[in-house]
Design a protein around this motif. Structure first.
Motif, PDB file in Angstrom:
ATOM      1  N   PHE A  54       0.852  -1.292  -0.086  1.00  0.00           N
ATOM      2  CA  PHE A  54       0.128  -0.082  -0.006  1.00  0.00           C
ATOM      3  C   PHE A  54       1.017   1.372   0.122  1.00  0.00           C
ATOM      4  O   PHE A  54       0.441   2.141  -0.605  1.00  0.00           O
ATOM      5  N   LEU A  55       1.953   1.313   0.766  1.00  0.00           N
ATOM      6  CA  LEU A  55       2.885   2.499   0.745  1.00  0.00           C
ATOM      7  C   LEU A  55       3.588   2.792  -0.546  1.00  0.00           C
ATOM      8  O   LEU A  55       3.575   3.825  -1.079  1.00  0.00           O
ATOM      9  N   ARG A  56       3.854   1.416  -1.337  1.00  0.00           N
ATOM     10  CA  ARG A  56       4.367   1.521  -2.761  1.00  0.00           C
ATOM     11  C   ARG A  56       3.433   2.356  -3.688  1.00  0.00           C
ATOM     12  O   ARG A  56       3.720   3.077  -4.680  1.00  0.00           O
ATOM     13  N   LYS A  57       2.059   1.677  -3.612  1.00  0.00           N
ATOM     14  CA  LYS A  57       0.960   2.131  -4.405  1.00  0.00           C
ATOM     15  C   LYS A  57       0.751   3.636  -4.193  1.00  0.00           C
ATOM     16  O   LYS A  57       0.562   4.299  -5.109  1.00  0.00           O
ATOM     17  N   GLY A  58       0.787   4.172  -2.878  1.00  0.00           N
ATOM     18  CA  GLY A  58       0.621   5.419  -2.568  1.00  0.00           C
ATOM     19  C   GLY A  58       1.751   6.247  -2.984  1.00  0.00           C
ATOM     20  O   GLY A  58       1.393   7.389  -3.590  1.00  0.00           O
ATOM     21  N   LEU A  59       2.949   5.751  -3.228  1.00  0.00           N
ATOM     22  CA  LEU A  59       4.124   6.709  -3.734  1.00  0.00           C
ATOM     23  C   LEU A  59       3.825   6.691  -5.288  1.00  0.00           C
ATOM     24  O   LEU A  59       4.074   7.751  -5.906  1.00  0.00           O
ATOM     25  N   VAL A  60       3.608   5.482  -5.873  1.00  0.00           N
ATOM     26  CA  VAL A  60       3.253   5.624  -7.228  1.00  0.00           C
ATOM     27  C   VAL A  60       2.212   6.669  -7.637  1.00  0.00           C
ATOM     28  O   VAL A  60       2.132   7.731  -8.480  1.00  0.00           O
ATOM     29  N   ASP A  61       0.885   6.659  -6.836  1.00  0.00           N
ATOM     30  CA  ASP A  61      -0.054   7.776  -7.235  1.00  0.00           C
ATOM     31  C   ASP A  61       0.248   8.901  -6.979  1.00  0.00           C
ATOM     32  O   ASP A  61      -0.277   9.928  -7.636  1.00  0.00           O
ATOM     33  N   ARG A  62       1.014   9.223  -5.778  1.00  0.00           N
ATOM     34  CA  ARG A  62       1.530  10.650  -5.571  1.00  0.00           C
ATOM     35  C   ARG A  62       2.559  11.083  -6.757  1.00  0.00           C
ATOM     36  O   ARG A  62       2.134  12.548  -7.333  1.00  0.00           O
ATOM     37  N   SER A  69      -0.452  16.934 -12.623  1.00  0.00           N
ATOM     38  CA  SER A  69      -0.600  18.538 -11.961  1.00  0.00           C
ATOM     39  C   SER A  69       0.478  19.293 -12.952  1.00  0.00           C
ATOM     40  O   SER A  69       0.075  20.445 -13.169  1.00  0.00           O
ATOM     41  N   VAL A  70       1.585  18.970 -13.095  1.00  0.00           N
ATOM     42  CA  VAL A  70       2.631  19.798 -13.785  1.00  0.00           C
ATOM     43  C   VAL A  70       2.360  19.854 -15.402  1.00  0.00           C
ATOM     44  O   VAL A  70       2.328  21.011 -15.833  1.00  0.00           O
ATOM     45  N   VAL A  71       1.715  18.597 -16.043  1.00  0.00           N
ATOM     46  CA  VAL A  71       1.180  18.894 -17.253  1.00  0.00           C
ATOM     47  C   VAL A  71       0.015  19.748 -17.316  1.00  0.00           C
ATOM     48  O   VAL A  71      -0.230  20.621 -18.394  1.00  0.00           O
ATOM     49  N   MET A  72      -0.950  19.813 -16.380  1.00  0.00           N
ATOM     50  CA  MET A  72      -2.168  20.556 -16.419  1.00  0.00           C
ATOM     51  C   MET A  72      -1.749  22.038 -16.203  1.00  0.00           C
ATOM     52  O   MET A  72      -2.472  22.959 -17.013  1.00  0.00           O
ATOM     53  N   ALA A  73      -0.694  22.465 -15.475  1.00  0.00           N
ATOM     54  CA  ALA A  73      -0.318  23.734 -15.099  1.00  0.00           C
ATOM     55  C   ALA A  73       0.563  24.184 -16.431  1.00  0.00           C
ATOM     56  O   ALA A  73       0.366  25.423 -16.738  1.00  0.00           O
ATOM     57  N   CYS A  74       1.524  23.427 -16.801  1.00  0.00           N
ATOM     58  CA  CYS A  74       2.212  23.932 -17.881  1.00  0.00           C
ATOM     59  C   CYS A  74       1.756  23.900 -19.273  1.00  0.00           C
ATOM     60  O   CYS A  74       2.056  25.051 -20.131  1.00  0.00           O
ATOM     61  N   LEU A  75       0.973  22.829 -19.567  1.00  0.00           N
ATOM     62  CA  LEU A  75       0.290  22.641 -21.018  1.00  0.00           C
ATOM     63  C   LEU A  75      -1.057  22.362 -20.885  1.00  0.00           C
ATOM     64  O   LEU A  75      -1.566  21.306 -21.039  1.00  0.00           O
TER      65      LEU A  75
END
Length: 130
Positions: A54-62, A69-75
Motif C-alpha cells: 500500500f505504501l508503494r501504491k501510494g508513492l506511485v499515485d502521488r 498536475s505539472v502537465v495541467m499547469a504547464c500545458l
C-alpha cells in the motif's frame, strides 16, 4: 463527481500511509534503528506485506498526481491529449474501474481474434501443398 471522489480517496490513502509510516517509526525506535525507513530503501520492518504494498501504491499515485498536475499547469491546451495518449498516468483513485465481465469479454475477443489470425496465416493454398 469522479474528480471529487478521487481527491477524497487520495487524501484517505495519504492518511493511511502516514499511519503505516508512524507504525514503522515506532518499530524502528523500539528496536534501536537510527533510520526508521531503513538504509538505501531496505525497510526496517514492523509492517505487513500488504501495508508495504500500500505504501508503494501510494508513492506511485502521488508521483502520477504530481506529473498530471505539472502537465495541467504547464500545458493546459495539451492536457486532454496527454490523458488520451497515456490513460494509465492518472492515479488509481481517478481511474474508472472495469467489471469482471467486461474484462472477460475483452480477453475472449483478443484470444479468438489471435486464433483466427493464426488460422488464416496457416492456410496453405492447394496448389502449393504438393
Amino acid at each position: 463527481v469522479n474528480f471529487k471522489d478521487g481527491l477524497g480517496q487520495m487524501n484517505l490513502d495519504h492518511r493511511r500511509c502516514n499511519d503505516i509510516r508512524a507504525k514503522q517509526r515506532i518499530f524502528a525506535t523500539n528496536n534501536g534503528f537510527k533510520r526508521p525507513r531503513g538504509v538505501k530503501g531496505i525497510q526496517t520492518g514492523g509492517i505487513s506485506y500488504e501495508e508495504y504494498d500500500f505504501l508503494r501504491k501510494g508513492l506511485v499515485d502521488r508521483n502520477k498526481l504530481l506529473a498530471v498536475s505539472v502537465v495541467m499547469a504547464c500545458l493546459p491546451n495539451y492536457f486532454v491529449y496527454y490523458l488520451w495518449s497515456f490513460p494509465d498516468m492518472m492515479p488509481s483513485p481517478f481511474l474508472k474501474v472495469k467489471d469482471m465481465q467486461e474484462i472477460s469479454r475483452e480477453r475472449c475477443h483478443a484470444v479468438i481474434s489471435t486464433l483466427l489470425d493464426i488460422e488464416k496465416g496457416a492456410r496453405v493454398a492447394p496448389w502449393t501443398a504438393k
